[in-house]
Design a protein around this motif. Structure first.
Motif, PDB file in Angstrom:
ATOM      1  N   GLN A   1       0.808  -1.220   0.000  1.00  0.00           N
ATOM      2  CA  GLN A   1       0.000   0.000   0.000  1.00  0.00           C
ATOM      3  C   GLN A   1       0.838   1.265   0.000  1.00  0.00           C
ATOM      4  O   GLN A   1       0.615   2.181  -0.791  1.00  0.00           O
ATOM      5  CB  GLN A   1      -0.909  -0.028   1.228  1.00  0.00           C
ATOM      6  CG  GLN A   1      -1.750   1.213   1.440  1.00  0.00           C
ATOM      7  CD  GLN A   1      -2.587   1.115   2.706  1.00  0.00           C
ATOM      8  OE1 GLN A   1      -2.721   0.047   3.284  1.00  0.00           O
ATOM      9  NE2 GLN A   1      -3.138   2.220   3.151  1.00  0.00           N
TER      10      GLN A   1
ATOM     11  N   LYS B   1       4.681   8.874   8.631  1.00  0.00           N
ATOM     12  CA  LYS B   1       3.444   8.703   7.871  1.00  0.00           C
ATOM     13  C   LYS B   1       2.586   9.963   7.922  1.00  0.00           C
ATOM     14  O   LYS B   1       2.109  10.451   6.888  1.00  0.00           O
ATOM     15  CB  LYS B   1       2.677   7.506   8.418  1.00  0.00           C
ATOM     16  CG  LYS B   1       1.331   7.271   7.762  1.00  0.00           C
ATOM     17  CD  LYS B   1       0.647   6.060   8.375  1.00  0.00           C
ATOM     18  CE  LYS B   1      -0.761   5.887   7.811  1.00  0.00           C
ATOM     19  NZ  LYS B   1      -1.447   4.717   8.403  1.00  0.00           N
TER      20      LYS B   1
ATOM     21  N   LEU C   1      -4.340   6.726   3.596  1.00  0.00           N
ATOM     22  CA  LEU C   1      -5.343   6.731   4.656  1.00  0.00           C
ATOM     23  C   LEU C   1      -6.189   5.466   4.690  1.00  0.00           C
ATOM     24  O   LEU C   1      -6.856   5.188   5.700  1.00  0.00           O
ATOM     25  CB  LEU C   1      -6.266   7.945   4.485  1.00  0.00           C
ATOM     26  CG  LEU C   1      -5.617   9.310   4.717  1.00  0.00           C
ATOM     27  CD1 LEU C   1      -6.598  10.426   4.404  1.00  0.00           C
ATOM     28  CD2 LEU C   1      -5.107   9.429   6.155  1.00  0.00           C
ATOM     29  N   ILE C   2      -6.177   4.675   3.621  1.00  0.00           N
ATOM     30  CA  ILE C   2      -6.928   3.423   3.605  1.00  0.00           C
ATOM     31  C   ILE C   2      -6.322   2.467   4.635  1.00  0.00           C
ATOM     32  O   ILE C   2      -5.104   2.291   4.672  1.00  0.00           O
ATOM     33  CB  ILE C   2      -6.894   2.779   2.205  1.00  0.00           C
ATOM     34  CG1 ILE C   2      -7.632   3.666   1.202  1.00  0.00           C
ATOM     35  CG2 ILE C   2      -7.515   1.379   2.245  1.00  0.00           C
ATOM     36  CD1 ILE C   2      -7.542   3.155  -0.223  1.00  0.00           C
ATOM     37  N   PRO C   3      -7.131   1.821   5.474  1.00  0.00           N
ATOM     38  CA  PRO C   3      -6.607   0.833   6.434  1.00  0.00           C
ATOM     39  C   PRO C   3      -5.832  -0.253   5.706  1.00  0.00           C
ATOM     40  O   PRO C   3      -6.182  -0.636   4.582  1.00  0.00           O
ATOM     41  CB  PRO C   3      -7.871   0.273   7.092  1.00  0.00           C
ATOM     42  CG  PRO C   3      -8.884   1.351   6.929  1.00  0.00           C
ATOM     43  CD  PRO C   3      -8.590   2.001   5.601  1.00  0.00           C
ATOM     44  N   ASN C   4      -4.766  -0.747   6.347  1.00  0.00           N
ATOM     45  CA  ASN C   4      -3.904  -1.737   5.712  1.00  0.00           C
ATOM     46  C   ASN C   4      -4.679  -2.946   5.228  1.00  0.00           C
ATOM     47  O   ASN C   4      -5.528  -3.475   5.941  1.00  0.00           O
ATOM     48  CB  ASN C   4      -2.814  -2.212   6.687  1.00  0.00           C
ATOM     49  CG  ASN C   4      -1.797  -1.134   6.942  1.00  0.00           C
ATOM     50  OD1 ASN C   4      -1.819  -0.088   6.308  1.00  0.00           O
ATOM     51  ND2 ASN C   4      -0.904  -1.378   7.882  1.00  0.00           N
ATOM     52  N   CYS C   5      -4.374  -3.363   4.011  1.00  0.00           N
ATOM     53  CA  CYS C   5      -4.991  -4.573   3.468  1.00  0.00           C
ATOM     54  C   CYS C   5      -4.380  -5.808   4.140  1.00  0.00           C
ATOM     55  O   CYS C   5      -3.291  -5.766   4.699  1.00  0.00           O
ATOM     56  CB  CYS C   5      -4.759  -4.652   1.955  1.00  0.00           C
ATOM     57  SG  CYS C   5      -5.370  -3.204   1.065  1.00  0.00           S
ATOM     58  N   ARG C   6      -5.085  -6.935   4.039  1.00  0.00           N
ATOM     59  CA  ARG C   6      -4.633  -8.164   4.692  1.00  0.00           C
ATOM     60  C   ARG C   6      -3.293  -8.628   4.142  1.00  0.00           C
ATOM     61  O   ARG C   6      -2.430  -9.103   4.874  1.00  0.00           O
ATOM     62  CB  ARG C   6      -5.683  -9.268   4.500  1.00  0.00           C
ATOM     63  CG  ARG C   6      -5.310 -10.590   5.170  1.00  0.00           C
ATOM     64  CD  ARG C   6      -6.311 -11.681   4.849  1.00  0.00           C
ATOM     65  NE  ARG C   6      -7.665 -11.284   5.213  1.00  0.00           N
ATOM     66  CZ  ARG C   6      -8.734 -12.051   4.973  1.00  0.00           C
ATOM     67  NH1 ARG C   6      -8.597 -13.230   4.351  1.00  0.00           N
ATOM     68  NH2 ARG C   6      -9.931 -11.614   5.328  1.00  0.00           N
TER      69      ARG C   6
ATOM     70  N   SER D   1       4.740  -1.891   6.824  1.00  0.00           N
ATOM     71  CA  SER D   1       4.223  -0.806   7.656  1.00  0.00           C
ATOM     72  C   SER D   1       5.311   0.229   7.813  1.00  0.00           C
ATOM     73  O   SER D   1       6.489  -0.063   7.661  1.00  0.00           O
ATOM     74  CB  SER D   1       3.801  -1.314   9.038  1.00  0.00           C
ATOM     75  OG  SER D   1       4.910  -1.815   9.744  1.00  0.00           O
TER      76      SER D   1
END
Length: 406
Positions: A10, A75, A182-187, A192
């Motif tokens: 991401q 970030k 800003l999108i929550p971390n994908c699986r 990070s």
């Protein structure tokens, strides 16, 4: 095989797109300069003053961003800088006076310098084992943005588009990497970005420790040399093609596109070819190649030959920025990489500004743009000598001598 396979998450795409749209937006400014100056009523000489102001603001912003990044995290600083760039460029598209234009462009440029400085740090955070490859790929997105800007903007202006609409469209696109971050971390996103919060005193101590290291100053010189070399190749191209080679404005754009294509190919390929444990040898080889092709450039007597050599110059100039940064991190492994890259970026702006002034001095003294193209080969040769010979990490500020173990 899987170990060396490139992986993108991401934050990788956020950095790639931020550099692409940042280049696209900021490279518009010199291209749309003529219609902007005519509409707002300022001279081209006034734009030179704006560039000087931008350089000063960028240096201040880079130094301050080290404190900000260590206070609120990389970030958040990255997102905040992108938002400020967006706001500054949107305001610029609505400028109705020279004063408003200067204020807006200084805001956008200061924040933009932070984006470009934080990007290598984020790439190293995500891919510490092979940071050089990923930093090079990230910088190739900048070159891609430059190429598309050169090709697309000229067409839109000639088609009757307003510079305000073009700039507003380009600046609005910067919201895309902001949304991605800003999108929550994908699986499946295993990466990070660390956010370490430190006091101002701790940040100052880190900077002082880095500044006292001889090895850091070696990279300051190296980065200044390659920044000056790239400046001499890019800044005067359009004028040189028209004045010395009898080309048109379109011919100058084609030359700039050739250089950008060379940089894109070089950064994509070097990301796969260069080995992290052999960065020094790679940089020495690139310096030899770059010195050779840039030395040939002033002798190009036709547009076609100039295009070919300038394309080869783009190939030679591209790898320096990402791999000098990556090599610095490897050499000063124990230092804070964010603060380290921030300080190194200042040397790039200083080198760019100094050689810009020096090129102007040479042009005024000799009365010919031809002399500017000797800056690059000389700088690359000096780069080669310094990186090959100098290998000291002795603290020049310490008077205590190391005791020999008996």
């Amino acid at each position: 095989m899987l170990k060396n396979k490139l992986q993108f998450g991401q934050y990788d795409w956020a950095v790639f797109l931020s550099l692409f749209f940042h280049a696209f937006a900021f490279l518009l400014l010199p291209i749309i300069l003529l219609p902007v100056s005519l509409e707002l009523g300022f001279s081209l000489a006034d734009y030179g003053k704006v560039q000087m102001y931008n350089g000063m603001m960028s240096i201040i912003a880079i130094i301050a961003s080290g404190f900000i990044a260590n206070k609120i995290g990389i970030k958040r600083t990255f997102i905040l800088s992108l938002v400020v760039v967006l706001v500054g460029l949107v305001l610029l598209s609505f400028a109705e006076s020279y004063f408003f234009y200067v204020c807006a462009i200084m805001i956008a440029s200061a924040a933009g310098s932070i984006v470009t400085c934080l990007s290598p740090s984020i790439m190293h955070d995500l891919h510490s084992n092979e940071s050089g490859k990923y930093i090079s790929l990230a910088n190739s997105c900048w070159s891609t943005g430059v190429l598309i800007t050169v090709l697309l903007t000229g067409y839109l202006l000639s088609a009757g588009w307003s510079w305000r609409i073009i700039l507003l469209f380009a600046s609005s696109a910067i919201i895309i990497p902001v949304i991605i971050v800003l999108i929550p971390n994908c699986r499946n996103n295993v990466f990070s970005v660390r956010s370490e919060v430190l006091s101002i005193g701790a940040v100052i101590q880190k900077k002082i420790k880095i500044i006292k290291n001889n090895m850091f100053w070696k990279f300051v010189v190296l980065n200044g040399l390659v920044s000056g070399a790239e400046m001499s190749l890019q800044t005067w191209t359009a004028s040189y093609v028209q004045v010395n080679l009898g080309g048109s404005v379109k011919a100058g754009g084609i030359a700039a596109a050739c250089f950008s294509v060379g940089m894109i190919i070089s950064r994509f390929c070097s990301g796969y070819i260069a080995k992290q444990n052999k960065i020094k040898s790679f940089l020495m080889g690139v310096a030899c190649y770059a010195a050779l092709v840039t030395f040939i450039l002033p002798f190009a007597g036709s547009l076609t030959f100039f295009y070919v050599i300038f394309f080869m110059c783009g190939i030679g100039a591209a790898p320096f920025c990402p791999y000098v940064q990556s090599y610095l991190i490897e050499q000063l492994r124990g230092e804070d990489k964010t603060v380290l890259l921030m300080l190194l970026s200042v040397s790039g702006f200083i080198g760019y500004s100094f050689f810009s002034w020096f090129a102007g001095f040479l042009i005024s003294y000799y009365g010919d743009l031809h002399i500017v193209y000797y800056i690059a080969p000389i700088n690359y040769l000096l780069f080669l000598i310094i990186i090959a010979v100098v290998n000291s990490d002795i603290n020049i500020f310490s008077r205590r001598k190391k005791k020999l173990a008996l």
